[in-house]
Design an enzyme around this catalytic site. Structure first.
Site, PDB file in Angstrom:
ATOM      1  N   ASP A 169       5.794 -28.509   0.653  1.00  0.00           N
ATOM      2  CA  ASP A 169       5.293 -27.168   0.972  1.00  0.00           C
ATOM      3  C   ASP A 169       3.859 -26.933   0.489  1.00  0.00           C
ATOM      4  O   ASP A 169       2.917 -26.976   1.258  1.00  0.00           O
ATOM      5  CB  ASP A 169       6.211 -26.124   0.327  1.00  0.00           C
ATOM      6  CG  ASP A 169       7.495 -25.941   1.113  1.00  0.00           C
ATOM      7  OD1 ASP A 169       7.541 -26.361   2.277  1.00  0.00           O
ATOM      8  OD2 ASP A 169       8.448 -25.381   0.565  1.00  0.00           O
ATOM      9  N   GLY A 249       0.052 -49.796 -12.707  1.00  0.00           N
ATOM     10  CA  GLY A 249      -0.181 -51.068 -13.375  1.00  0.00           C
ATOM     11  C   GLY A 249      -0.185 -50.959 -14.890  1.00  0.00           C
ATOM     12  O   GLY A 249      -0.291 -51.957 -15.585  1.00  0.00           O
TER      13      GLY A 249
END
Ligand code: CAO
Length: 416
Positions: A169, A249
Site C-alpha cells: 500500500d 552479505g
C-alpha cells in the site's frame, strides 16, 4: 519559504491506503489536495477499526492530513458536470479504484485529456495494464504475495509470511508520488500531461530486487552462503525464506538480550560486518578469535556463524537491549534495539525531528501520526489534522464559481 508544491491542484479520488498515502505526501509539500468522496459514506477507512464511536478512525486520519474534503456523487449527471469543471481547473487526478471504475464513471484517459491536455492522471492498480491478473482487486497482503515478498519472508520451517510494513500500500503510494512529480517536471518542459500508472505487484517487487538477485545466484551456484540454510541445510531451486539473516552479505541475526524470557521484544539486531570483526571480538571479550585462522575470514566463520551468535547471546544475557547497543556503538558495530511501537511513539528524537507528530482533529482531539520522513533544509512540512467528511464542499464549490443557491440545490439533491 512557501511550500514547493503550492499552486498544484490535485483531485484526490483515492481511498483506503495506497492512494491516500501518495496524495497526503503531496499535500504536506504544499499541493491543494481535494479528496473527493461519496456523499454520506466517504472513504471506507473513516469507519474502519474505529476506537471512538462516530469519530473518523485513526486509519483515515493518519492517511489524509492536510487535505480538503469534497463530497460529490460522480455517478449523477450534475456530479459529472462538477467533476468535469474540476478536471479543467486541476493539474493532477489521482485514483486507486478497482480496475475500470474510472472508465465506467465516464472519465476515460482519452476524455480527460480532451478536457485538459495538461492533466496528469495517476493510478494505482493491483497489477499492471495487460498483466494476466489485471482484472483483480488487490489489497496489501495480496500484493505482498504477488510481488515476491511473502515467499521470501519468514523462517524456513514456516509458511510464506507477510510483513507488517505496508509494502503493497504505502510503498506503492510513494512510487506513485515519484511518478507524479516526474510527470509534473515533464509537463513544465512539454506543456503536456500524461498517464502515470503504478502497480502494487511491481512496487513490492522493486523492494524485493535482492531476492531476484538471489534467484539468479542460486540458479548459477546452487546455494546462497548468507542464508541460514548454508552450509548445513539444503536448498531447492527457489530462493528460500531466510529468517532474520542479513540480505547484503553481512551475516546478522536477531539476538536475545536480558529479559527475553518475559519481554517478546528484548532483542537486538546484530551484524557481523567483515571489517568490524576485531572490534566485535574485543567488545564481547573474545580477543583470542581475532587472529585465530578458524575465525579471521568471513568464509572461515560461515560454518559456525550460529555458534558465534550463541556466544554473543551469552555476552548479552545480563544486558538490556539499550545497554547492549550503548556498548556496541562504541566499537562501531552496526546494531539496533528491536523497538516496539510504544517505544517509538515515545521516542524523543523522533518527536524532535517531526517524524512522529501530535496533531489536532476537530472531533477526536489530539492523536499521533507519522510526519514526513523526508527532511528538507529549507522547509519543514506542517502536519495538520484530516478533514471531516465534506468539510470543504461549500468552500470548494464557491471557489469554482457556483452560487449559494446552486450549492444549496446540490445539497438538497444529494449531488454533494
Ligand atoms: N461517487 C460515486 N461513485 C463513486 C465515488 C463517488 N464519489 N467514488 C467511488 N465510486 C464508485 C466507483 O465508481 C465504483 O463503482 P463501479 O464499480 O460501479 O464502477 C465503486 O465506487 C467502487 O469502486 P472500487 O472497485 O474501487 O471499490 P471496492 O471497495 O470494490 O474495492 C479495492 C476496493 C481497494 C480492492 C479496489 O479499489 C482496488 O483494487 N483498487 C486498486 C488497488 C488498490 O489501490 N488497492 C489498495 C487499497 S489499500 O489496501
Amino acid at each position: 519559504m512557501s511550500k514547493p508544491l503550492e499552486g498544484i491542484k490535485i483531485i484526490d479520488f483515492t481511498h483506503v491506503q495506497a492512494g491516500p498515502a501518495c496524495t497526503q505526501l503531496l499535500a504536506w509539500f504544499g499541493a491543494d489536495v481535494i479528496k473527493v468522496e461519496r456523499p454520506g459514506a466517504g472513504d471506507v477507512t473513516r469507519s474502519q477499526l474505529r476506537d471512538i464511536p462516530g469519530v473518523d478512525a485513526l486509519y483515515f486520519t493518519m492517511l489524509n492530513s492536510n487535505k480538503r474534503s469534497l463530497t460529490l456523487d460522480t455517478k449523477t449527471p450534475e456530479g459529472k458536470e462538477i467533476l468535469t469543471k474540476l478536471i479543467k481547473e486541476s493539474d493532477v487526478l489521482v485514483e486507486n479504484f478497482g480496475p475500470g471504475a474510472l472508465d465506467r464513471m465516464g472519465f476515460t484517459w482519452e476524455h480527460i485529456k480532451e478536457l485538459n491536455p495538461g492533466m496528469i492522471v495517476a493510478s494505482v492498480k493491483g497489477f499492471s495494464d495487460g498483466h494476466h491478473y489485471e482484472d483483480l482487486k488487490v489489497y496489501e497482503n495480496v500484493a505482498q504475495c504477488a510481488g515476491g515478498a511473502a515467499s521470501t519472508t519468514g523462517f524456513d520451517d514456516g509458511p510464506p509470511t507477510v510483513s507488517a510494513a505496508a509494502l503493497g500500500d504505502s510503498n506503492t503510494g510513494m512510487h506513485l508520488a515519484i511518478g507524479i512529480l516526474t510527470a509534473l517536471r515533464a509537463r513544465d518542459v512539454s506543456g503536456k500531461g500524461q498517464k502515470v500508472a503504478v502497480s502494487m505487484q511491481d512496487s513490492v517487487l522493486n523492494l524485493c530486487r535482492v531476492k531476484l538477485r538471489d534467484q539468479q545466484r542460486l540458479d548459477r551456484v546452487g546455494y546462497l552462503e548468507e542464508y541460514p540454510q548454508y552450509p548445513h541445510g539444503t536448498f531447492s531451486d527457489v530462493v528460500p525464506r531466510g529468517g532474520n539473516a542479513g540480505g547484503g552479505g553481512q551475516p546478522g541475526w536477531v539476538l536475545k538480550c536480558k529479559g527475553w524470557e518475559t519481554d517478546p521484544n528484548a532483542y537486538i539486531y546484530f551484524t557481523i560486518q567483515g571489517h568490524a570483526w576485531a572490534p566485535i571480538c574485543r567488545a564481547i571479550g573474545k580477543e583470542e578469535w581475532i587472529d585465530d585462522p578458524a575465525y579471521t575470514t568471513a568464509q572461515a566463520r560461515q560454518d559456525k556463524i550460529f555458534d558465534i551468535f550463541g556466544t554473543i547471546e551469552d555476552w548479552l544475557k545480563d544486558k538490556t537491549k539499550f545497554e547492549a547497543v550503548d556498548i556496541l556503538r562504541k566499537f562501531d558495530i552496526p546494531c539496533a534495539p528491536v523497538l516496539t511501537m510504544k517505544e517509538l511513539a515515545n521516542d524523543e528524537s523522533l518527536r524532535a525531528s517531526g517524524t512522529i507528530v501530535e496533531v489536532d482533529h476537530k472531533e477526536r482531539g489530539k492523536y499521533l501520526t507519522v510526519g514526513s520522513p523526508i527532511k528538507f533544509s529549507d522547509m519543514k512540512p506542517e502536519i495538520k489534522g484530516s478533514p471531516l467528511l465534506g468539510e470543504h464542499t461549500d468552500e470548494i464549490l464557491e471557489g469554482m464559481g457556483y452560487s449559494q443557491q446552486q450549492i444549496k440545490d446540490f445539497h438538497e439533491r444529494r449531488v454533494v
